[in-house]
Design a protein around this motif. Structure first.
Motif, PDB file in Angstrom:
ATOM      1  N   LEU A  81      72.551  82.023  21.280  1.00  0.00           N
ATOM      2  CA  LEU A  81      72.260  82.242  20.492  1.00  0.00           C
ATOM      3  C   LEU A  81      71.369  83.506  20.188  1.00  0.00           C
ATOM      4  O   LEU A  81      71.045  83.914  20.544  1.00  0.00           O
ATOM      5  N   ASP A  82      71.937  83.567  17.982  1.00  0.00           N
ATOM      6  CA  ASP A  82      71.488  84.446  17.298  1.00  0.00           C
ATOM      7  C   ASP A  82      70.580  84.082  16.645  1.00  0.00           C
ATOM      8  O   ASP A  82      70.634  83.726  15.347  1.00  0.00           O
ATOM      9  N   TRP A  83      68.640  83.780  17.211  1.00  0.00           N
ATOM     10  CA  TRP A  83      68.103  83.338  16.634  1.00  0.00           C
ATOM     11  C   TRP A  83      67.995  83.839  14.954  1.00  0.00           C
ATOM     12  O   TRP A  83      66.955  83.167  14.331  1.00  0.00           O
ATOM     13  N   HIS A  84      67.803  85.498  14.813  1.00  0.00           N
ATOM     14  CA  HIS A  84      67.186  85.792  13.888  1.00  0.00           C
ATOM     15  C   HIS A  84      68.258  85.606  12.948  1.00  0.00           C
ATOM     16  O   HIS A  84      67.699  85.602  11.991  1.00  0.00           O
ATOM     17  N   ARG A  85      69.217  85.859  13.309  1.00  0.00           N
ATOM     18  CA  ARG A  85      70.062  85.492  12.191  1.00  0.00           C
ATOM     19  C   ARG A  85      69.718  83.715  11.755  1.00  0.00           C
ATOM     20  O   ARG A  85      69.916  83.301  10.486  1.00  0.00           O
ATOM     21  N   ILE A  86      69.639  82.600  12.941  1.00  0.00           N
ATOM     22  CA  ILE A  86      69.451  81.096  12.569  1.00  0.00           C
ATOM     23  C   ILE A  86      68.475  81.167  11.238  1.00  0.00           C
ATOM     24  O   ILE A  86      68.020  80.398  10.438  1.00  0.00           O
ATOM     25  N   LEU A  87      66.996  81.982  12.100  1.00  0.00           N
ATOM     26  CA  LEU A  87      66.139  81.696  11.061  1.00  0.00           C
ATOM     27  C   LEU A  87      65.934  82.519   9.438  1.00  0.00           C
ATOM     28  O   LEU A  87      65.148  82.223   9.288  1.00  0.00           O
ATOM     29  N   PHE A  88      66.923  83.430   9.858  1.00  0.00           N
ATOM     30  CA  PHE A  88      66.593  84.747   8.514  1.00  0.00           C
ATOM     31  C   PHE A  88      68.029  84.730   7.862  1.00  0.00           C
ATOM     32  O   PHE A  88      67.775  85.217   6.615  1.00  0.00           O
ATOM     33  N   ASN A  89      68.752  84.690   8.736  1.00  0.00           N
ATOM     34  CA  ASN A  89      70.319  84.957   7.897  1.00  0.00           C
ATOM     35  C   ASN A  89      70.141  86.706   7.898  1.00  0.00           C
ATOM     36  O   ASN A  89      69.302  87.015   8.493  1.00  0.00           O
ATOM     37  N   ASP A  90      70.706  87.265   7.196  1.00  0.00           N
ATOM     38  CA  ASP A  90      69.769  88.603   6.608  1.00  0.00           C
ATOM     39  C   ASP A  90      69.734  88.570   5.921  1.00  0.00           C
ATOM     40  O   ASP A  90      69.178  90.328   5.245  1.00  0.00           O
ATOM     41  N   GLN A  91      68.914  88.259   5.539  1.00  0.00           N
ATOM     42  CA  GLN A  91      67.581  88.188   4.198  1.00  0.00           C
ATOM     43  C   GLN A  91      65.752  88.914   5.334  1.00  0.00           C
ATOM     44  O   GLN A  91      65.932  89.008   6.067  1.00  0.00           O
ATOM     45  N   PRO A  92      66.150  89.725   4.656  1.00  0.00           N
ATOM     46  CA  PRO A  92      64.290  90.644   5.034  1.00  0.00           C
ATOM     47  C   PRO A  92      63.261  89.600   5.048  1.00  0.00           C
ATOM     48  O   PRO A  92      63.361  89.288   4.214  1.00  0.00           O
ATOM     49  N   TYR A  93      62.248  89.808   5.813  1.00  0.00           N
ATOM     50  CA  TYR A  93      61.071  89.594   5.758  1.00  0.00           C
ATOM     51  C   TYR A  93      60.544  89.225   4.373  1.00  0.00           C
ATOM     52  O   TYR A  93      59.512  88.434   4.130  1.00  0.00           O
ATOM     53  N   SER A  94      60.693  90.068   3.379  1.00  0.00           N
ATOM     54  CA  SER A  94      59.997  90.334   2.623  1.00  0.00           C
ATOM     55  C   SER A  94      60.170  88.885   1.320  1.00  0.00           C
ATOM     56  O   SER A  94      60.070  89.049   0.922  1.00  0.00           O
ATOM     57  N   TYR A  95      61.647  88.647   2.037  1.00  0.00           N
ATOM     58  CA  TYR A  95      62.024  87.888   0.535  1.00  0.00           C
ATOM     59  C   TYR A  95      61.096  86.482   0.585  1.00  0.00           C
ATOM     60  O   TYR A  95      61.554  85.846  -0.265  1.00  0.00           O
TER      61      TYR A  95
END
Length: 230
Positions: free
Chosen positions: A3-17
């Motif tokens: 599983l791509d947890w970064h995509r699941i949790l943040f999608n393509d948005q930066p942390y600053s979003y």
């Protein structure tokens, strides 16, 4: 499959979003509060159908720009303006036109008159007997003979008017244990109530008898006024 947890949790948005989400949410929350404040406040149980539609529409319009970066805040605010303007125009129309008021907000209906259900007047698709009897039981009502009239208001609330203790009539029991003893066969003489409309009459033993009010064939022993408070 990994599983791509970064995509699941943040999608393509930066942390600053997250900062942008905070700003968007705060703006839309304030806009929703201001809009509803301008619209005027009523208790939730008193909301009409189109007022509920307004709230749902505002919720949908406010939700998308809170976390979708491709939805502009001004677009959502434009929806707010249109919805609020339409609502205020409807309020003016209702205040000036009785027919529009009945169409948009409905009108009160008599559910019970003189201890008997108003089969011809009550909206059959709005209130089932189980739900209706349940609401009456919450007011410690034992049978329909205690009631002078019950009105279903356009808000969905019930207005209940009682007979005085001296005026109480025999009536259809609404307590489950007694109501569920209904039968089409009368085994002993006595006072019975139609299980459908609450019409009461003295019956002798018989295999089957029609209610002259509603043509129902199921009856239940009526609760006599002497049993109130027993």
């Amino acid at each position: 499959m990994e599983l791509d947890w970064h995509r699941i949790l943040f999608n393509d948005q930066p942390y600053s979003y997250f900062v942008e989400i905070f700003i968007r949410t705060l703006i839309m929350f304030i806009a929703a509060v201001v809009t509803l404040r301008i619209a005027g406040k009523r208790e939730v149980q008193q909301l009409s159908i189109f007022e509920m539609v307004m709230i749902v529409t505002l919720g949908s319009a406010a939700g998308d720009p809170m976390f979708y970066d491709d939805v502009g805040i001004l677009h959502a605010l434009a929806v707010f303006v249109v919805v609020l303007t339409s609502y205020r125009l409807l309020i003016i129309l209702i205040a000036r036109n009785k027919s529009a008021e009945v169409l948009l907000e409905g009108k009160p209906h008599y559910i019970i008159r003189e201890g008997r259900l108003c089969i011809g007047e009550m909206p059959s698709d709005e209130l089932g007997s189980d739900e209706f009897f349940g609401q009456l039981r919450t007011q410690s009502i034992e049978h329909l003979g205690q009631l002078r009239c019950v009105i279903l208001e356009d808000t969905g609330n019930l207005s209940v008017f009682f007979y005085s203790d001296e005026e109480v009539k025999p009536g259809l029991p609404i307590l489950p244990d007694e109501y569920n003893k209904k039968s089409s066969k009368i085994t002993s003489s006595g006072l019975y109530a139609c299980s459908y409309c609450g019409n009461t009459k003295h019956l002798e033993p018989v295999e089957r008898v029609l209610c002259e009010v509603c043509d129902n064939v199921e009856w239940v022993s009526a609760i006599d006024r002497r049993r109130i408070g027993a």
